[in-house]
Design a protein around this motif. Structure first.
Motif, PDB file in Angstrom:
ATOM      1  N   LEU A   1       0.826  -1.205   0.000  1.00 17.92           N
ATOM      2  CA  LEU A   1       0.000   0.000   0.000  1.00 17.92           C
ATOM      3  C   LEU A   1       0.859   1.253   0.000  1.00 17.92           C
ATOM      4  O   LEU A   1       0.561   2.227  -0.711  1.00 17.92           O
ATOM      5  N   VAL A   2       1.947   1.251   0.759  1.00 14.35           N
ATOM      6  CA  VAL A   2       2.847   2.411   0.791  1.00 14.35           C
ATOM      7  C   VAL A   2       3.478   2.640  -0.577  1.00 14.35           C
ATOM      8  O   VAL A   2       3.598   3.778  -1.041  1.00 14.35           O
TER       9      VAL A   2
ATOM     10  N   LEU B   1       1.007   4.303  -2.840  1.00 16.02           N
ATOM     11  CA  LEU B   1       0.798   5.708  -2.480  1.00 16.02           C
ATOM     12  C   LEU B   1       1.958   6.581  -2.961  1.00 16.02           C
ATOM     13  O   LEU B   1       1.744   7.675  -3.496  1.00 16.02           O
ATOM     14  N   ILE B   2       3.199   6.113  -2.777  1.00 10.75           N
ATOM     15  CA  ILE B   2       4.350   6.924  -3.172  1.00 10.75           C
ATOM     16  C   ILE B   2       4.506   6.949  -4.684  1.00 10.75           C
ATOM     17  O   ILE B   2       5.062   7.892  -5.259  1.00 10.75           O
ATOM     18  N   ALA B   3       3.987   5.918  -5.379  1.00 11.76           N
ATOM     19  CA  ALA B   3       4.132   5.875  -6.836  1.00 11.76           C
ATOM     20  C   ALA B   3       3.147   6.789  -7.542  1.00 11.76           C
ATOM     21  O   ALA B   3       3.452   7.309  -8.626  1.00 11.76           O
ATOM     22  N   LEU B   4       1.967   7.002  -6.958  1.00 11.85           N
ATOM     23  CA  LEU B   4       0.919   7.756  -7.647  1.00 11.85           C
ATOM     24  C   LEU B   4       1.323   9.183  -8.003  1.00 11.85           C
ATOM     25  O   LEU B   4       1.154   9.601  -9.157  1.00 11.85           O
ATOM     26  N   PRO B   5       1.852   9.997  -7.069  1.00  6.96           N
ATOM     27  CA  PRO B   5       2.230  11.362  -7.477  1.00  6.96           C
ATOM     28  C   PRO B   5       3.320  11.387  -8.538  1.00  6.96           C
ATOM     29  O   PRO B   5       3.319  12.253  -9.415  1.00  6.96           O
ATOM     30  N   PHE B   6       4.262  10.440  -8.471  1.00  7.99           N
ATOM     31  CA  PHE B   6       5.287  10.372  -9.516  1.00  7.99           C
ATOM     32  C   PHE B   6       4.670   9.939 -10.846  1.00  7.99           C
ATOM     33  O   PHE B   6       5.066  10.425 -11.910  1.00  7.99           O
ATOM     34  N   ALA B   7       3.705   9.014 -10.780  1.00 11.31           N
ATOM     35  CA  ALA B   7       3.093   8.502 -12.011  1.00 11.31           C
ATOM     36  C   ALA B   7       2.366   9.606 -12.764  1.00 11.31           C
ATOM     37  O   ALA B   7       2.421   9.675 -13.998  1.00 11.31           O
ATOM     38  N   PHE B   8       1.681  10.491 -12.053  1.00 13.14           N
ATOM     39  CA  PHE B   8       0.940  11.550 -12.714  1.00 13.14           C
ATOM     40  C   PHE B   8       1.846  12.658 -13.237  1.00 13.14           C
ATOM     41  O   PHE B   8       1.404  13.515 -13.999  1.00 13.14           O
ATOM     42  N   ARG B   9       3.111  12.654 -12.816  1.00 14.93           N
ATOM     43  CA  ARG B   9       4.056  13.674 -13.285  1.00 14.93           C
ATOM     44  C   ARG B   9       4.976  13.158 -14.383  1.00 14.93           C
ATOM     45  O   ARG B   9       5.836  13.885 -14.863  1.00 14.93           O
ATOM     46  N   ILE B  10       4.834  11.887 -14.730  1.00  8.98           N
ATOM     47  CA  ILE B  10       5.688  11.330 -15.783  1.00  8.98           C
ATOM     48  C   ILE B  10       5.409  11.987 -17.130  1.00  8.98           C
ATOM     49  O   ILE B  10       6.307  12.213 -17.940  1.00  8.98           O
TER      50      ILE B  10
ATOM     51  N   ALA C   1      10.153   3.731   8.075  1.00 12.14           N
ATOM     52  CA  ALA C   1      10.220   3.888   6.618  1.00 12.14           C
ATOM     53  C   ALA C   1       8.824   4.027   6.023  1.00 12.14           C
ATOM     54  O   ALA C   1       8.588   4.890   5.151  1.00 12.14           O
ATOM     55  N   ASN C   2       7.876   3.207   6.484  1.00 17.44           N
ATOM     56  CA  ASN C   2       6.505   3.305   5.980  1.00 17.44           C
ATOM     57  C   ASN C   2       5.887   4.663   6.314  1.00 17.44           C
ATOM     58  O   ASN C   2       5.202   5.273   5.486  1.00 17.44           O
ATOM     59  N   ILE C   3       6.116   5.144   7.531  1.00 17.82           N
ATOM     60  CA  ILE C   3       5.543   6.424   7.947  1.00 17.82           C
ATOM     61  C   ILE C   3       6.119   7.565   7.127  1.00 17.82           C
ATOM     62  O   ILE C   3       5.386   8.431   6.615  1.00 17.82           O
ATOM     63  N   LEU C   4       7.441   7.577   6.957  1.00 18.30           N
ATOM     64  CA  LEU C   4       8.072   8.666   6.205  1.00 18.30           C
ATOM     65  C   LEU C   4       7.630   8.670   4.744  1.00 18.30           C
ATOM     66  O   LEU C   4       7.318   9.731   4.179  1.00 18.30           O
ATOM     67  N   PHE C   5       7.584   7.518   4.119  1.00 22.84           N
ATOM     68  CA  PHE C   5       7.183   7.460   2.716  1.00 22.84           C
ATOM     69  C   PHE C   5       5.703   7.773   2.551  1.00 22.84           C
ATOM     70  O   PHE C   5       5.305   8.375   1.542  1.00 22.84           O
ATOM     71  N   SER C   6       4.873   7.403   3.513  1.00 22.16           N
ATOM     72  CA  SER C   6       3.447   7.742   3.432  1.00 22.16           C
ATOM     73  C   SER C   6       3.243   9.244   3.553  1.00 22.16           C
ATOM     74  O   SER C   6       2.432   9.838   2.826  1.00 22.16           O
ATOM     75  N   ILE C   7       3.962   9.883   4.470  1.00 18.13           N
ATOM     76  CA  ILE C   7       3.863  11.335   4.614  1.00 18.13           C
ATOM     77  C   ILE C   7       4.314  12.019   3.336  1.00 18.13           C
ATOM     78  O   ILE C   7       3.671  12.974   2.850  1.00 18.13           O
ATOM     79  N   ALA C   8       5.432  11.551   2.770  1.00 13.44           N
ATOM     80  CA  ALA C   8       5.920  12.139   1.521  1.00 13.44           C
ATOM     81  C   ALA C   8       4.920  11.936   0.390  1.00 13.44           C
ATOM     82  O   ALA C   8       4.698  12.839  -0.428  1.00 13.44           O
ATOM     83  N   ALA C   9       4.277  10.767   0.342  1.00 10.70           N
ATOM     84  CA  ALA C   9       3.296  10.487  -0.710  1.00 10.70           C
ATOM     85  C   ALA C   9       2.092  11.411  -0.592  1.00 10.70           C
ATOM     86  O   ALA C   9       1.621  11.983  -1.583  1.00 10.70           O
ATOM     87  N   VAL C  10       1.571  11.586   0.624  1.00 15.77           N
ATOM     88  CA  VAL C  10       0.413  12.462   0.822  1.00 15.77           C
ATOM     89  C   VAL C  10       0.769  13.905   0.475  1.00 15.77           C
ATOM     90  O   VAL C  10      -0.007  14.617  -0.185  1.00 15.77           O
TER      91      VAL C  10
END
Length: 608
Positions: free
Chosen positions: A534-535, A538-547, A591-600
């Motif tokens: 799930l993490v 979440l972290i892939a989605l913002p990068f995916a929309f900016r590709i 690691a999960n918390i930091l990457f989730s915060i960055a994704a949001v």
């Protein structure tokens, strides 16, 4: 020495190896040495030293630290020398030496082979784009390694010459590449010629391009209509319509279909590559120990779940980036946004699937992997020819960590009679690592309530270094927390335990007064690792929309960078937890918390 027994307890220490003299020294701090002669139980020597330096015997340490290099670790000159020396001596090693010699040239030459083969495939493979090229590359790579591994196996067994075993894969792929290149060159030459054939091919290409353009326009119009249908109606501005709780609608099913196709492709590719690498590592042991094919298949059947556990999160990351990368390249994301559908809504099916995969990963980690890892480990020991066979659970132990602050040492355990032979108990100081009482008995029998020690003695040690000796004149019942099943059960590694089993094991170690930070981090990692799918989504989605229109391979590259970055952060924080610098729960989840915060944060700042 001289029939005596020496036991040393120390707060800490280290090994130092002098390479010039091949000496190994054991350096101890705050050490105490107990020397006892079993033939003279009443005589006992105790020495305490702030520092102690011991020269260890060469036969115990140096021989194990100076293992002779295998053929794979020799350079070309050394291999040629080995082959020359073994030509009339050991034919099996002679063949293996020549296999390694040819391998040093055949594998680098494969770069040229792949280039020759890739050129005609790249020219003709147009319809699928980069993603189909990636799939074809994985297939060719798997085919190459299957050929070269089997060739190495047959050459080592003497069924084919070493040169054929290592060069056979190159020969097959090079011949295929030259054939395809010749055919592509002939086809291009015919296209360049004038006349009826050239005109016919030009007409067909133009017609094909026109149909493709019409199909793309039709798909864009369909997606626009679907997006408009999925968008809230302006004349009914209700909360339900604005949230668009209909799930899954046509757009969701379309995105899920593309995502699952890419996810399946990535999973199959990564699992296949892992299996090939694993087989390469085991190939020599399989050949040397004559392992049957059924056992190899059984090993990989259990190993599959281990591979799936580690490749699933990165596969979700790659699939998310590649899927939306292809949608953006085909202007489908633009069509969806033009219909008034938010990217938050578009991301919902991916998040839903990632959440389901995280739940599946937890059940895989806690209910399947402990069993499959144990079976795979036993089969690997058999394949590698190790002596630890299937009877590990009945293997007799020498040292046992007690349920209190003590250690138990015994020669053997009779499971049927529930008797320990030549058993010793070393009770330790509550705050210091030194022996306060030592109990010895020729036998200790379980009477249903406690252990009864017979024919032995007890020696107690004061803080000042004095000792008292008490022989056992009659069987003595002592209350220790261990039961017979504790000595008959094998202690498993953390990856072979369920969450509940590992939690009980950690609790028993803590109750004994020992540190358990490393195992506690592994315990909480059993909860944080399944959530990684799930993490990663979440972290892939913002990068995916900016590709944008960079395509699928660009997303694949971003996935590799993000995967490496996550692994570095995960290892860093878990190490902090293992040494006690962070609470175990926080270390496992950081690691999960930091990457989730960055994704949001990144998703909030994305134009949706």
């Amino acid at each position: 020495r001289g029939g005596g027994q020496r036991v040393i307890a120390a707060e800490n220490g280290n090994l130092s190896i002098v390479k010039s003299t091949r000496q190994v020294w054991l350096n101890l701090n705050q050490a105490e040495t107990h020397i006892w002669d079993p033939k003279k139980a009443d005589r006992y020597d105790l020495n305490r030293n702030a520092t102690q330096r011991i020269l260890l015997p060469d036969k115990n340490i140096v021989d194990n630290t100076s293992i002779a290099r295998s053929l794979r670790e020799l350079d070309l000159r050394q291999l040629l020398s080995q082959a020359r020396d073994l030509k009339h001596g050991d034919p099996d090693t002679y063949r293996l030496a020549w296999v390694e010699i040819h391998k040093k040239f055949s594998i680098p030459f494969a770069c040229i082979v792949f280039g020759v083969l890739g050129l005609p495939l790249g020219i003709t493979n147009r319809r699928g784009g980069k993603s189909s090229g990636f799939s074809l590359s994985i297939g060719i790579l798997v085919f190459y390694y299957v050929l070269i591994i089997n060739g190495e196996h047959m050459a080592g067994a003497g069924k084919i010459p070493p040169w054929l075993g290592m060069w056979g894969a190159n020969i097959v792929l090079l011949a295929l590449g030259i054939f395809l290149l010749t055919r592509a060159n002939r086809d291009s030459g015919q296209k360049m010629e004038g006349g009826l054939m050239s005109q016919l091919l030009g007409f067909l290409r133009a017609r094909k391009a026109k149909r493709r353009q019409q199909r793309l326009e039709s798909e864009a119009a369909t997606l626009t209509g679907v997006a408009a249908a999925a968008a809230p109606m302006e004349d009914e501005p209700t909360i339900l319509n604005r949230l668009d709780i209909t799930f899954p609608n046509i757009l969701d099913r379309y995105i899920l279909r593309e995502f699952i196709k890419v996810l399946g492709l990535v999973l199959v590719s990564t699992v296949a590559l892992f299996m090939i690498i694993s087989y390469t590592d085991l190939a020599n042991d399989i050949r040397r120990n004559h392992i049957p094919g059924t056992m190899i298949l059984s090993f990989y059947r259990f190993q599959f779940f281990y591979v799936l556990n580690y490749t699933l999160p990165i596969s979700v990351l790659v699939a998310t980036l590649v899927t939306f990368g292809m949608l953006a390249k085909n202007n489908e994301v633009t069509a969806i946004k033009s219909g008034g559908v938010s990217l938050y809504r578009v991301a919902l099916p991916i998040i839903a699937v990632a959440a389901v995969l995280s739940v599946f990963a937890y059940f895989l980690l806690d209910f399947i992997l402990p069993f499959s890892n144990e079976r795979a480990s036993k089969l690997e020991n058999v394949i590698r020819g190790k002596t630890t066979t299937a009877s590990l659970s009945s293997q007799q132990k020498t040292w046992f960590l007690g349920k209190g602050r003590y250690l138990i040492n015994f020669l053997a355990y009779d499971r049927r009679e529930k008797v320990l032979s030549q058993v010793q108990v070393f009770e330790l100081h509550p705050t210091e690592f030194r022996i306060t009482r030592r109990i010895y008995a020729e036998h200790a029998r379980w009477n249903g309530k406690a252990w009864v020690f017979d024919n032995g003695w007890i020696r107690s040690f004061t803080d000042e270094g004095r000792s008292t000796f008490s022989p056992m004149t009659a069987p003595l019942e002592l209350a220790y927390g261990e039961r017979p099943e504790d000595f008959a059960t094998e202690v498993k590694s953390p990856d072979q335990m369920t969450f509940a089993q590992l939690r009980r094991y950690v609790s028993s170690i803590r109750n004994s007064g020992y540190s358990a930070e490393e195992l506690t981090v592994k315990l909480y990692a059993k909860t944080s690792w399944p959530a990684l799918s799930l993490v990663m989504a979440l972290i892939a989605l913002p990068f995916a929309f900016r590709i944008g229109k960079r395509g699928a391979l660009y997303g694949f590259g971003i996935a590799l960078v993000l995967g490496i970055l996550y692994w570095v952060v995960f290892v860093l924080f878990t190490k902090f937890g293992e040494v006690g610098n962070l609470p175990a729960l926080l270390a496992a989840w950081s690691a999960n918390i930091l990457f989730s915060i960055a994704a949001v944060y990144m998703f909030v700042h994305t134009e949706t």
